[in-house]
Design an enzyme around this catalytic site. Structure first.
Site: not given
Lengths: 249, 249
Positions: B37, B73
């Site tokens: 990420k 997210d």
């Protein structure tokens, strides 16, 4: 078959990074089509047997990050002949066309030990190069002939096995025929690499005149089945592939 | 939805070539997960708003060969709060943990203008670095606190909104709870980023003691829905996503 595979189309933007992407993304394998069948070879780790001779691959398999190229078009052609019960050894063969499909067919015929291979084409440079490449690998008697009314007449007359590897007769121009149908006499074996339609005008005319025929669908199904086996290690559900093809047509 | 997309798992071998492969193969977009990420950002062309501040992306979209990173997210967390009718502005908030999920939650809370944000963690270096990064972007009152029995007691007592961003309570150890449940008093809002099980022990205890709860399933569904929208340009079938999740659990 309840196996964790999915088969999708990639619109390749950059061939080198696409091949490196196959490794980096852990993709199990890909089918390769025009215009990448030859140019992709320089990015692979290995090229298997006849694909190396042909100089074209239509399949790449990723085994632990090692990419191997295969040519299942060749397998598809030889399986189609074998399943039709045709023995190629010693035969007098004619290929119409000198492009990618003709190239695969020519190597398959030489590999099978045909007696004479004549290739008819309107593309002189491509024809010469194909004949030269074949002669590098085989002692077969090979003739490259410029396509004229007369050369077609002679070649068709003496050909026991005739393969159309030109696009003439392909959907939507399904009334077209690469040769004058009246040249076809009985007892030949005519193979068309076109699979749309499954029975081209050429095949219909050949059948009507008492020759055996092999549809391009056979080559198409068997090249796919061999890819499936290379990707998955499993035998392909050939009956289902045939069914799926029928639904599309 | 009858759209030509397929969503598959890539086992990434080499991150740089994987990202170049996304471009070269014309892949529309990917989800990015641990451990890529943060490290993937250097290979992208652009990083959108809050993802840039967080320094982590979970989504890449390929628009005409330009790769843009997003962090859904963060979107998932803020949507979950919004849908639960929770106003974050001015609130006294507590985050348990300082890993990736805590980081996304912390930026969402600061972005929403909370009054005070306390972060409790056993990972001192990670905690300090998160607080430092937050202070670069926000004037919010932020406290990074080492996790002890006493600091947990005080922080939970004063927290109006409590987010568990530790893995404690995740399947299969579903009896575990990141804090002593007896610390929970009524009238709080407790959010757990864990979505297996949908209702963790922490959430069950909080509810029993008269607090509002938000399941990690909400964040999970909404981060996925936002990815779906980014990939396809279409609103995600949220009801079907919820149903599919239920079938798996």
């Amino acid at each position: 078959m309840n196996i964790p595979f999915v088969y999708v189309a990639f619109d390749v933007v950059d061939l080198k990074n696409a091949v490196n992407g196959i490794r980096a993304l852990g993709i199990r394998g890909v089918s390769v089509t025009i215009p990448h069948k030859t140019s992709v070879i320089k990015y692979l780790d290995r090229v298997e047997g006849i694909a190396k001779k042909i100089g074209a691959v239509n399949t790449i398999v990723n085994e632990n990050n090692i990419l191997t190229g295969y040519n299942t078009d060749a397998t598809g052609i030889s399986t189609a002949f074998r399943e039709a019960g045709v023995k190629l050894r010693g035969k007098n063969c004619l290929i119409l066309g000198s492009g990618g499909a003709a190239r695969a067919a020519a190597f398959v015929l030489c590999e099978a030990g045909v007696g004479h291979l004549e290739i008819l084409s309107i593309e002189n440079a491509q024809l010469k190069s194909l004949v030269k490449d074949l002669k590098k690998h085989y002692n077969t008697r090979i003739t490259g002939t410029r396509w004229t009314d007369e050369s077609v007449r002679n070649a068709v007359a003496s050909g026991e096995i005739i393969i159309n590897a030109t696009p003439v007769g392909m959907w939507p121009k399904t009334d077209d025929c690469p040769i004058n149908p009246d040249l076809l006499t009985r007892g030949k074996m005519v193979f068309d690499v076109i699979y749309t339609p499954p029975i081209t005008r050429l095949l219909a005319e050949a059948k009507k005149r008492g020759s055996g025929i092999i549809s391009g669908v056979e080559m198409f199904v068997h090249q796919a089945a061999e890819q499936f086996r290379l990707f998955t290690g499993l035998d392909a559900p050939v009956k289902i592939i045939r069914k799926a093809l029928k639904y599309k047509q």
